[in-house]
Design a protein around this motif. Structure first.
Motif, PDB file in Angstrom:
ATOM      1  N   THR A 118       0.922  -1.172  -0.038  1.00 40.40           N
ATOM      2  CA  THR A 118      -0.039   0.182  -0.101  1.00 40.40           C
ATOM      3  C   THR A 118       0.893   1.189  -0.050  1.00 40.40           C
ATOM      4  O   THR A 118       1.991   1.328   0.265  1.00 40.40           O
ATOM      5  CB  THR A 118      -0.924  -0.077   1.312  1.00 40.40           C
ATOM      6  N   TRP A 119       0.212   2.451  -0.406  1.00 45.46           N
ATOM      7  CA  TRP A 119       0.797   3.700  -0.391  1.00 45.46           C
ATOM      8  C   TRP A 119      -0.110   4.654  -0.020  1.00 45.46           C
ATOM      9  O   TRP A 119      -1.064   4.645  -0.334  1.00 45.46           O
ATOM     10  CB  TRP A 119       1.333   3.934  -2.000  1.00 45.46           C
ATOM     11  N   SER A 120       0.681   5.872   0.262  1.00 46.08           N
ATOM     12  CA  SER A 120      -0.249   7.098   0.582  1.00 46.08           C
ATOM     13  C   SER A 120       0.632   8.146   0.238  1.00 46.08           C
ATOM     14  O   SER A 120       1.960   8.278  -0.099  1.00 46.08           O
ATOM     15  CB  SER A 120      -0.590   7.199   1.756  1.00 46.08           C
ATOM     16  N   TRP A 121       0.091   9.551   0.043  1.00 42.45           N
ATOM     17  CA  TRP A 121       0.858  10.674  -0.107  1.00 42.45           C
ATOM     18  C   TRP A 121       1.547  11.185   0.992  1.00 42.45           C
ATOM     19  O   TRP A 121       0.809  11.124   2.121  1.00 42.45           O
ATOM     20  CB  TRP A 121      -0.114  11.798  -0.899  1.00 42.45           C
ATOM     21  N   LYS A 122       2.628  11.622   0.963  1.00 45.23           N
ATOM     22  CA  LYS A 122       3.395  12.437   2.123  1.00 45.23           C
ATOM     23  C   LYS A 122       2.986  13.708   1.907  1.00 45.23           C
ATOM     24  O   LYS A 122       3.595  14.291   0.816  1.00 45.23           O
ATOM     25  CB  LYS A 122       4.947  11.931   2.276  1.00 45.23           C
ATOM     26  N   GLU A 123       2.457  14.274   2.627  1.00 44.04           N
ATOM     27  CA  GLU A 123       2.022  15.719   2.321  1.00 44.04           C
ATOM     28  C   GLU A 123       3.159  16.691   2.754  1.00 44.04           C
ATOM     29  O   GLU A 123       3.654  16.597   3.710  1.00 44.04           O
ATOM     30  CB  GLU A 123       0.438  16.160   3.046  1.00 44.04           C
ATOM     31  N   GLN A 182       5.995  19.075  -3.784  1.00 38.62           N
ATOM     32  CA  GLN A 182       7.082  20.235  -3.774  1.00 38.62           C
ATOM     33  C   GLN A 182       7.378  21.037  -4.884  1.00 38.62           C
ATOM     34  O   GLN A 182       7.868  20.300  -5.779  1.00 38.62           O
ATOM     35  CB  GLN A 182       8.203  19.891  -2.705  1.00 38.62           C
ATOM     36  N   TYR A 183       7.430  22.231  -4.609  1.00 36.47           N
ATOM     37  CA  TYR A 183       7.958  23.020  -5.811  1.00 36.47           C
ATOM     38  C   TYR A 183       9.508  23.573  -5.462  1.00 36.47           C
ATOM     39  O   TYR A 183       9.488  24.283  -4.279  1.00 36.47           O
ATOM     40  CB  TYR A 183       7.134  24.279  -6.370  1.00 36.47           C
ATOM     41  N   GLN A 184      10.225  24.045  -6.269  1.00 36.50           N
ATOM     42  CA  GLN A 184      11.561  24.642  -6.195  1.00 36.50           C
ATOM     43  C   GLN A 184      11.939  25.382  -7.648  1.00 36.50           C
ATOM     44  O   GLN A 184      11.919  24.468  -8.738  1.00 36.50           O
ATOM     45  CB  GLN A 184      12.644  23.496  -5.780  1.00 36.50           C
ATOM     46  N   GLN A 240       6.275  11.244  -2.146  1.00 35.82           N
ATOM     47  CA  GLN A 240       6.296  12.522  -2.519  1.00 35.82           C
ATOM     48  C   GLN A 240       6.963  13.041  -3.774  1.00 35.82           C
ATOM     49  O   GLN A 240       7.943  12.283  -4.059  1.00 35.82           O
ATOM     50  CB  GLN A 240       6.986  13.123  -1.323  1.00 35.82           C
ATOM     51  N   ALA A 241       6.401  13.796  -4.465  1.00 34.39           N
ATOM     52  CA  ALA A 241       7.032  14.300  -5.656  1.00 34.39           C
ATOM     53  C   ALA A 241       7.500  15.856  -5.603  1.00 34.39           C
ATOM     54  O   ALA A 241       7.073  16.460  -4.804  1.00 34.39           O
ATOM     55  CB  ALA A 241       6.055  14.226  -6.926  1.00 34.39           C
ATOM     56  N   GLN A 257      10.849  14.460  -9.691  1.00 33.69           N
ATOM     57  CA  GLN A 257      11.554  13.570  -9.012  1.00 33.69           C
ATOM     58  C   GLN A 257      10.433  12.957  -8.043  1.00 33.69           C
ATOM     59  O   GLN A 257       9.474  13.587  -7.391  1.00 33.69           O
ATOM     60  CB  GLN A 257      12.513  14.171  -7.967  1.00 33.69           C
ATOM     61  N   ILE A 258      10.454  11.755  -8.078  1.00 32.57           N
ATOM     62  CA  ILE A 258       9.349  11.049  -7.250  1.00 32.57           C
ATOM     63  C   ILE A 258      10.133  10.176  -6.206  1.00 32.57           C
ATOM     64  O   ILE A 258      10.971   9.259  -6.475  1.00 32.57           O
ATOM     65  CB  ILE A 258       8.729   9.994  -7.810  1.00 32.57           C
ATOM     66  N   ASP A 259       9.712  10.337  -4.925  1.00 33.94           N
ATOM     67  CA  ASP A 259      10.530   9.553  -3.613  1.00 33.94           C
ATOM     68  C   ASP A 259       9.390   8.703  -2.960  1.00 33.94           C
ATOM     69  O   ASP A 259       8.185   9.116  -3.124  1.00 33.94           O
ATOM     70  CB  ASP A 259      10.891  10.610  -2.673  1.00 33.94           C
ATOM     71  N   MET A 260       9.952   7.569  -2.748  1.00 40.58           N
ATOM     72  CA  MET A 260       9.246   6.654  -1.755  1.00 40.58           C
ATOM     73  C   MET A 260       9.870   6.412  -0.378  1.00 40.58           C
ATOM     74  O   MET A 260      11.069   6.276  -0.368  1.00 40.58           O
ATOM     75  CB  MET A 260       9.031   5.221  -2.505  1.00 40.58           C
TER      76      MET A 260
END
Length: 188
Positions: free
Chosen positions: A37-42, A46-48, A90-91, A139-142
């Motif tokens: 299972t996965w969920s979003w890390k709020e 993120q924007y840079q 998180q992206a 970038q996509i982080d898990m």
């Protein structure tokens, strides 16, 4: 004519850079088969830099949807609201200014003769110009849901252009980019 040569050489240079370079890294000690299972890390995206010209609810919606679809295809299911997920996602959307120096050679360089002994040639010259452009990185982080450590990261960068000028083209471009990043998840 000189401007055409400079433009052509710059276009060729940028098209050579246009190929997407996908980078991936992961913790080889992790059992990725155990992640179900996965969920979003709020915040999920993120924007840079945190610039209102880049930041968009529409972009975030497209990225969330694309990531969700790709993870679903890989056997991960989104955790129920409030439930603890095996991994958090998180992206990052990063936009950077870059600069390229482009040199163009022009001029005679050779002499041509004629039967009467005359010759001519022009001066040899090089013109170097600095060209500014923007590069976007997705970038996509898990992150492991139990210990909070990064277990997988994928990213790609692309030269920004205006070719995706309508919403359907933007959505397609983001879907393709996310699919490229997650193509080799889970790692084997």
């Amino acid at each position: 004519m000189l401007r055409c040569l400079v433009l052509l050489s710059f276009t060729l240079l940028l098209s050579a850079c246009q190929t997407d370079r996908v980078s991936r890294d992961f913790d080889a000690q992790r059992d990725f088969g155990g992640y179900r299972t996965w969920s979003w890390k709020e915040p999920a995206l993120q924007y840079q830099p945190d610039d209102p010209r880049i930041k968009s609810d529409l972009t975030e919606q497209r990225i969330r949807q694309s990531v969700g679809e790709q993870l679903d295809q890989r056997g991960l299911r989104q955790a129920a609201s409030g439930a603890k997920a095996d991994v958090q996602v998180q992206a990052w959307l990063i936009v950077e200014d870059r600069q390229q120096l482009v040199s163009t050679n022009y001029g005679g360089g050779g002499y041509w003769g004629n039967p009467w002994g005359g010759y001519w040639g022009g001066p040899i010259g090089t013109e170097t110009r600095s060209v500014d452009y923007k590069v976007s990185t997705l970038q996509i982080d898990m992150i492991d849901g139990k210990d909070g450590k990064l277990v997988w990261r994928g990213s790609t960068e692309q030269i920004m252009n205006d070719s995706a000028a309508n919403p359907a083209a933007r959505e397609l471009a983001l879907r393709q980019t996310v699919a490229q990043i997650l193509q080799h998840y889970p790692p084997r």
